[in-house]
Design a protein around this motif. Structure first.
Motif, PDB file in Angstrom:
ATOM      1  N   LEU A 144       0.829  -1.209   0.000  1.00 36.87           N
ATOM      2  CA  LEU A 144       0.000   0.000   0.000  1.00 36.87           C
ATOM      3  C   LEU A 144       0.860   1.255   0.000  1.00 36.87           C
ATOM      4  CD1 LEU A 144      -2.840   1.305   0.279  1.00 36.87           C
ATOM      5  CD2 LEU A 144      -2.476   1.225   2.740  1.00 36.87           C
ATOM      6  N   LEU A 145       1.880   1.289   0.851  1.00 39.10           N
ATOM      7  CA  LEU A 145       2.749   2.460   0.899  1.00 39.10           C
ATOM      8  C   LEU A 145       3.538   2.631  -0.396  1.00 39.10           C
ATOM      9  CD1 LEU A 145       4.054   2.381   4.574  1.00 39.10           C
ATOM     10  CD2 LEU A 145       2.365   3.909   3.570  1.00 39.10           C
ATOM     11  N   THR A 146       3.931   1.525  -1.011  1.00 44.03           N
ATOM     12  CA  THR A 146       4.621   1.606  -2.302  1.00 44.03           C
ATOM     13  C   THR A 146       3.711   2.202  -3.366  1.00 44.03           C
ATOM     14  OG1 THR A 146       5.971  -0.312  -1.729  1.00 44.03           O
ATOM     15  CG2 THR A 146       5.847   0.271  -4.058  1.00 44.03           C
ATOM     16  N   GLN A 147       2.453   1.756  -3.381  1.00 42.81           N
ATOM     17  CA  GLN A 147       1.504   2.303  -4.349  1.00 42.81           C
ATOM     18  C   GLN A 147       1.240   3.780  -4.083  1.00 42.81           C
ATOM     19  OE1 GLN A 147      -1.853  -0.323  -4.018  1.00 42.81           O
ATOM     20  NE2 GLN A 147      -0.949  -1.864  -5.355  1.00 42.81           N
ATOM     21  N   LEU A 148       1.134   4.161  -2.814  1.00 40.79           N
ATOM     22  CA  LEU A 148       0.915   5.570  -2.486  1.00 40.79           C
ATOM     23  C   LEU A 148       2.115   6.419  -2.883  1.00 40.79           C
ATOM     24  CD1 LEU A 148      -0.875   5.285   0.970  1.00 40.79           C
ATOM     25  CD2 LEU A 148      -1.889   5.881  -1.232  1.00 40.79           C
ATOM     26  N   ASP A 149       3.328   5.897  -2.676  1.00 42.58           N
ATOM     27  CA  ASP A 149       4.529   6.623  -3.107  1.00 42.58           C
ATOM     28  C   ASP A 149       4.547   6.801  -4.620  1.00 42.58           C
ATOM     29  OD1 ASP A 149       5.473   6.891  -0.546  1.00 42.58           O
ATOM     30  OD2 ASP A 149       6.837   5.181  -0.661  1.00 42.58           O
ATOM     31  N   THR A 150       4.140   5.764  -5.336  1.00 41.18           N
ATOM     32  CA  THR A 150       4.097   5.836  -6.800  1.00 41.18           C
ATOM     33  C   THR A 150       3.080   6.869  -7.254  1.00 41.18           C
ATOM     34  OG1 THR A 150       4.726   3.514  -6.929  1.00 41.18           O
ATOM     35  CG2 THR A 150       3.776   4.498  -8.907  1.00 41.18           C
ATOM     36  N   LEU A 151       1.900   6.853  -6.640  1.00 43.76           N
ATOM     37  CA  LEU A 151       0.880   7.835  -7.006  1.00 43.76           C
ATOM     38  C   LEU A 151       1.333   9.255  -6.683  1.00 43.76           C
ATOM     39  CD1 LEU A 151      -2.381   6.004  -5.896  1.00 43.76           C
ATOM     40  CD2 LEU A 151      -1.607   6.464  -8.227  1.00 43.76           C
ATOM     41  N   ALA A 152       2.011   9.413  -5.555  1.00 41.04           N
ATOM     42  CA  ALA A 152       2.510  10.741  -5.195  1.00 41.04           C
ATOM     43  C   ALA A 152       3.569  11.211  -6.192  1.00 41.04           C
ATOM     44  CB  ALA A 152       3.084  10.716  -3.782  1.00 41.04           C
ATOM     45  N   ALA A 153       4.376  10.280  -6.700  1.00 43.01           N
ATOM     46  CA  ALA A 153       5.397  10.650  -7.687  1.00 43.01           C
ATOM     47  C   ALA A 153       4.770  10.982  -9.037  1.00 43.01           C
ATOM     48  CB  ALA A 153       6.412   9.524  -7.840  1.00 43.01           C
ATOM     49  N   GLN A 158       0.905  14.303 -13.850  1.00 42.65           N
ATOM     50  CA  GLN A 158      -0.467  14.438 -14.319  1.00 42.65           C
ATOM     51  C   GLN A 158      -0.862  15.908 -14.386  1.00 42.65           C
ATOM     52  OE1 GLN A 158      -3.415  12.638 -11.833  1.00 42.65           O
ATOM     53  NE2 GLN A 158      -5.031  12.886 -13.336  1.00 42.65           N
ATOM     54  N   ALA A 159      -0.410  16.682 -13.439  1.00 40.10           N
ATOM     55  CA  ALA A 159      -0.736  18.107 -13.436  1.00 40.10           C
ATOM     56  C   ALA A 159      -0.138  18.809 -14.650  1.00 40.10           C
ATOM     57  CB  ALA A 159      -0.251  18.756 -12.154  1.00 40.10           C
ATOM     58  N   THR A 160       1.057  18.416 -15.063  1.00 40.90           N
ATOM     59  CA  THR A 160       1.676  19.062 -16.227  1.00 40.90           C
ATOM     60  C   THR A 160       1.136  18.504 -17.533  1.00 40.90           C
ATOM     61  OG1 THR A 160       3.502  17.484 -16.192  1.00 40.90           O
ATOM     62  CG2 THR A 160       3.814  19.552 -14.995  1.00 40.90           C
ATOM     63  N   ALA A 161       0.596  17.283 -17.509  1.00 40.54           N
ATOM     64  CA  ALA A 161       0.104  16.675 -18.745  1.00 40.54           C
ATOM     65  C   ALA A 161      -1.276  17.196 -19.134  1.00 40.54           C
ATOM     66  CB  ALA A 161       0.055  15.157 -18.591  1.00 40.54           C
ATOM     67  N   GLU A 162      -2.065  17.602 -18.169  1.00 48.64           N
ATOM     68  CA  GLU A 162      -3.411  18.090 -18.476  1.00 48.64           C
ATOM     69  C   GLU A 162      -3.336  19.518 -18.996  1.00 48.64           C
ATOM     70  OE1 GLU A 162      -5.771  17.755 -14.984  1.00 48.64           O
ATOM     71  OE2 GLU A 162      -5.742  15.577 -15.002  1.00 48.64           O
ATOM     72  N   PRO A 163      -3.916  19.762 -20.166  1.00 48.66           N
ATOM     73  CA  PRO A 163      -3.902  21.134 -20.675  1.00 48.66           C
ATOM     74  C   PRO A 163      -4.865  21.992 -19.849  1.00 48.66           C
ATOM     75  CG  PRO A 163      -5.182  19.719 -22.120  1.00 48.66           C
ATOM     76  CD  PRO A 163      -4.569  18.832 -21.068  1.00 48.66           C
ATOM     77  N   GLU A 164      -4.505  23.253 -19.744  1.00 50.15           N
ATOM     78  CA  GLU A 164      -5.364  24.150 -18.976  1.00 50.15           C
ATOM     79  C   GLU A 164      -6.648  24.401 -19.751  1.00 50.15           C
ATOM     80  OE1 GLU A 164      -3.664  27.730 -17.552  1.00 50.15           O
ATOM     81  OE2 GLU A 164      -1.763  26.772 -17.063  1.00 50.15           O
ATOM     82  N   LYS A 165      -7.742  24.416 -19.025  1.00 50.27           N
ATOM     83  CA  LYS A 165      -9.023  24.700 -19.654  1.00 50.27           C
ATOM     84  C   LYS A 165      -9.126  26.209 -19.847  1.00 50.27           C
ATOM     85  CE  LYS A 165     -11.278  20.740 -17.612  1.00 50.27           C
ATOM     86  NZ  LYS A 165     -12.312  20.263 -16.708  1.00 50.27           N
ATOM     87  N   PRO A 166      -9.690  26.620 -20.976  1.00 43.38           N
ATOM     88  CA  PRO A 166      -9.817  28.071 -21.176  1.00 43.38           C
ATOM     89  C   PRO A 166     -10.764  28.660 -20.141  1.00 43.38           C
ATOM     90  CG  PRO A 166     -10.939  26.847 -22.913  1.00 43.38           C
ATOM     91  CD  PRO A 166     -10.215  25.853 -22.064  1.00 43.38           C
ATOM     92  N   ALA A 167     -10.458  29.861 -19.751  1.00 42.24           N
ATOM     93  CA  ALA A 167     -11.295  30.534 -18.755  1.00 42.24           C
ATOM     94  C   ALA A 167     -12.660  30.830 -19.373  1.00 42.24           C
ATOM     95  CB  ALA A 167     -10.628  31.817 -18.288  1.00 42.24           C
ATOM     96  N   ARG A 168     -13.654  30.804 -18.551  1.00 41.46           N
ATOM     97  CA  ARG A 168     -15.002  31.121 -19.043  1.00 41.46           C
ATOM     98  C   ARG A 168     -15.069  32.588 -19.452  1.00 41.46           C
ATOM     99  NH1 ARG A 168     -19.414  28.656 -14.896  1.00 41.46           N
ATOM    100  NH2 ARG A 168     -18.952  26.462 -15.227  1.00 41.46           N
ATOM    101  N   ALA A 169     -15.828  32.790 -20.490  1.00 40.29           N
ATOM    102  CA  ALA A 169     -16.033  34.173 -20.915  1.00 40.29           C
ATOM    103  C   ALA A 169     -16.934  34.851 -19.892  1.00 40.29           C
ATOM    104  CB  ALA A 169     -16.679  34.211 -22.291  1.00 40.29           C
TER     105      ALA A 169
END
Length: 182
Positions: A144-153, A158-169
């Protein structure tokens, strides 16, 4: 050509078909070449010669992977077929480091929790759950801790891979309803 005089040149003259073994032997030859003449260099060269002869004497038992599988599949097949002492050592060290990491993480989690948080605080609940899990199934806790470490890494990736959504007009100002006459 003498291996003691120039270990790297001696190794270049030796035939080796396995690229992993070749890299290990090259590293050992570089290490031996950096040492000044003496007992340590002689031991390193002796180890180099023994390993080179052992690799030359063992036939390749691994069936090569299909050409369409790629070089990584071929390397994996060779590593699985020839799990030598180096790989066993790596596995032993991996177990040791995993146990040390688990001990360190449990020490972090087992740190005293302030009393003023209350019994239903998430930090208190997680601490209790991990302590009970450690007592019941340490292997599962380690996984479990190994999986949590992997997810944390992976979270920053994931944050850099997701393109930013355009702001609402901006919506135009809402009109006030006109009161009806009765």
């Amino acid at each position: 050509m003498n291996a003691l005089d120039d270990p790297q040149a001696w190794l270049q003259a030796q035939p080796t078909s396995d690229p992993v073994s070749r890299r290990v032997l090259e590293g050992l030859a570089r290490r031996a070449a950096r040492q000044p003449q003496g007992a340590l260099r002689e031991r390193l060269v002796t180890r180099l010669v023994e390993r080179a002869q052992a690799h030359a004497a063992t036939p390749a038992t691994a069936q090569p992977a299909p050409a369409s599988a790629g070089p990584l599949a071929e390397l994996t097949a060779r590593l699985q077929a020839d799990a030598g002492p180096e790989l066993r050592t790596v596995q032993l060290h991996r177990r040791t480091w995993s146990a040390l990491r688990l001990t360190r993480r449990m020490a972090e989690v087992s740190a005293p929790v302030p009393d003023h948080l209350g019994p239903l605080n998430s930090q208190v609940l997680v601490s209790r759950a991990l302590q009970q899990l450690k007592d019941l199934s340490p292997d599962y806790l380690q996984r479990l801790l190994t999986q949590l470490d992997t997810l944390a890494a992976l979270a920053p990736l994931q944050a850099t891979a997701e393109p930013e959504k355009p702001a609402r007009a901006a919506r135009p100002a809402a009109r006030k309803p006109v009161p009806r006459k009765r």
